[in-house]
Enzyme design. Sequence first.
Site, short mmCIF file in Angstrom:
data_model
loop_
_atom_site.label_atom_id
_atom_site.label_comp_id
_atom_site.label_asym_id
_atom_site.label_seq_id
_atom_site.Cartn_x
_atom_site.Cartn_y
_atom_site.Cartn_z
N ASP A 121 0.85 -1.18 0.00
CA ASP A 121 0.00 0.00 0.00
C ASP A 121 0.89 1.23 0.00
O ASP A 121 1.78 1.37 0.85
CB ASP A 121 -0.87 0.03 1.26
CG ASP A 121 -1.96 -1.04 1.21
OD1 ASP A 121 -2.28 -1.50 0.09
OD2 ASP A 121 -2.48 -1.40 2.28
N ASP B 61 -13.92 -6.91 -4.09
CA ASP B 61 -14.02 -7.11 -2.64
C ASP B 61 -15.44 -7.59 -2.36
O ASP B 61 -16.40 -6.98 -2.84
CB ASP B 61 -13.80 -5.79 -1.89
CG ASP B 61 -12.44 -5.18 -2.18
OD1 ASP B 61 -11.48 -5.93 -2.43
OD2 ASP B 61 -12.33 -3.93 -2.17
#
Lengths: 252, 192
Positions: free
Chosen positions: A11, A130
Site C-alpha cells: 500500500d 471485494d
Amino acid sequence: MVAKRIIPCLDVNCGRTVKGVNFDNMIDIGSPIDMARAYSQQGADELLFLDINATKDNSNIFYKIIEEIACNINIPFTVGGGVRSVDDVARLLDSGADKVAINSAAIYNPNLVNKVSSRFGNQILVIAIDAKKLDDRQVVFSAGASKACEKELLEWSVEVQDRGAGEILYTSIDCDGMVNGYDLENLKILNDRLRIPLIASGGAGSMDHFLELFRLDCSSAALAASVFHKEVIKIKELKSYLFKNSIDIRLC
Amino acid sequence: MVAILDYKSGNIRSVKNALDRLGYDSIITNCESDIERATHIILPGVGDAYNVMNYLIKSNLYSVIKSISSPVLGICIGMQILCASSQEGNVQCLNLFDIPVKKLESSQKLPHMGWNRVYDLRSPLFNGVNEGEWFYFVHSYAPILSQNSIATTNYGVEFSAALNKQNFYGTQFHPEKSGDVGLKVLSNFLIM
C-alpha cells in the site's frame, strides 16, 4: 506447468509504503522501491502496488514512484488504486506498470472493462473484487470495501471476465486481516468457474494457508501483505515449503 | 546503439530499463534511419497482432523489418508478428518464420500468465541458462513447434518458447520481466 504465484501487496501513500487499515493510523514501513527490490530478490513472482491515497490530489507522486519501480525491478508488477479511465490506464502503463487493477470504477461503469481490454489487451487488466457475506450471499463492495452494491461475487466475476478482464483478484472482506486463512469456499467456486486466472487475497496468516489454497486448486496466485511485511512469513521459506509439498513453485 | 521499435504497443519502457541495467545505449524509435544504424533491433511485447500489423503496414515499417540484416529479437507479440500468420485477428504477418501463431488449445486458463519452465534449449541465446529454467509468460497465442524452435514450453500443449532463423530471434516469454535469467538471455542476444 505454470507455477503458482506468490504476490506481496504494497500500500503506497504519498510515496511511502504504509501499513494500517484506516487512514488515521498509518505506519510508514519503508520506501516502496527498496521493498520492491527486496521482495523481488527474495523470490516474489509479481508485486502489487495500491495507491491508497488515490482520491487525493497528489497522484503525480505515484506515477513517479511507478517509473522508479520499473527502473529498479525486473519482475512483473500490477498497479491499482483509484484507476477510473482508459487514460489513467494508459498513463500507468506508460509509467512502466505491466498490469493495472481496477475495482470501483468497473462497478460504476462496467463498460470501462471492455474499453480497456480492447485498447490494451486483456492481459494487462486485473479486476479487483471485494466481497462480504450478507444473508448467505457474497455481496460485492465498492469504495475501499465500504459500500455494498447490487452485485454478487460469482455473477460479477463472470461478467467482467466476459467483458474482457484478464485476471480477477478476489479479496474476502470477512477473511481480510483475520489471519485465519483464505476464503477457500468461494475461491474454489470462482476458480472452477472462471476461464481466466484468479488471485486469492485476504486472510493469509501461516504457510499452511498458502498450501491448502494451492493444494485444493482454489487459485492461480496468492496475495498477502502484512505477513510478508512483518516477516511472519519469509517468501523464500514459504516457496521452499510449498515446493516440498509438491506445489508447482518457482524456486530462485 | 540498440533500436527498440515503437509500434505503439504497450510497455516498451521495461525493455529499455532492462537494457539500461545491462549498460547498453538504446533508443525507442520508429524511424527507418535509426533502425538501419542500430547494431541490434528489439521488437517489444504486449499488444495484439492485428493492431500491430496494421501499424507496421501503414508506417512502412513492414518492409524495413523484412530487410534488416542485424540481429533482431522479437519479444512476445514482437515474435508473433515475425511468423507467417496469427490466429489473433486472422492476420498475415511478416513470414520471417514460416509458421503460424495459434491460440493455445489447452484446457488450462487463458491468458497463460506467470512463470513457466523452458526446455530443449538449443541456441547461443541460451548460453549459461539451465534446462527447465523459469521465465515469465503472458499470452493466449503462441507459435507452434517447428524446425525454427530453439526452446519449448508446455502449458497443456507444447509450443515454441523461442525461435531462430538466420539473424531473427524471438521469445514468447518476456526476458525483460524474467529476473536475472531474463537479463542473461538479453545479454546473450546483445553480444551476437
